[in-house]
Design an enzyme around this catalytic site. Sequence first.
Site, short mmCIF file in Angstrom:
data_model
loop_
_atom_site.label_atom_id
_atom_site.label_comp_id
_atom_site.label_asym_id
_atom_site.label_seq_id
_atom_site.Cartn_x
_atom_site.Cartn_y
_atom_site.Cartn_z
N ASP A 67 -6.95 -1.73 -4.25
CA ASP A 67 -7.96 -1.44 -3.23
C ASP A 67 -9.07 -0.55 -3.81
O ASP A 67 -10.26 -0.78 -3.56
CB ASP A 67 -7.34 -0.76 -2.02
CG ASP A 67 -6.34 -1.63 -1.29
OD1 ASP A 67 -6.41 -2.86 -1.42
OD2 ASP A 67 -5.47 -1.06 -0.60
N ASP A 112 0.86 -1.18 0.00
CA ASP A 112 0.00 0.00 0.00
C ASP A 112 0.90 1.23 0.00
O ASP A 112 1.91 1.26 0.71
CB ASP A 112 -0.90 0.01 1.23
CG ASP A 112 -1.99 -1.04 1.18
OD1 ASP A 112 -2.36 -1.47 0.07
OD2 ASP A 112 -2.50 -1.41 2.25
#
EC number: 3.4.23.36
Length: 164
Positions: free
Chosen positions: A136, A117
Amino acid sequence: MRLVGITALAIFVLDQATKWWILHILSLDTRGVIEVAPPWLTFRMAWNTGINFGLFSGQADLTRWVLIAVAMGIVLFVLVWLRRDPPGVPGLIAGGVLIGGALGNVIDRLVYGAVADFLNMSCCGIDNPYSFNVADIAIFVGAAGLVLFPGDDNSPPARRKKRA
């Protein structure tokens, strides 16, 4: 179903390309943070061994394989659903977006042991401590699209009775 595959492939490639760029060109994993347009956009490295917001990140190895299995189960479920009861074009695109994002995060778990991330966005005096990635976003947008664009019920009457 071809549209689903093309869309999934495009999202998957975009997700993996951004992660490759962040890790291998910008070396964010060693730099930690790159302020792009603070506070709206910051690249902040976070290795997520759990699910959203780092939930279930204990027992990393077990969690990793469980989450891979769950993601693959969701991909299979969506594929079967789209094949059995195909929505319109927006629904097929949404399904492909969701599948591409899910597979992008699966590859991260297989290759890195965690999901990479790196996007962090804050605004209006609120400091967001969480990072996310293209996959995501795709999973969220794809799931929302499947809810918003389920298709129309213009199927033959015999098929409508089976659904009810």
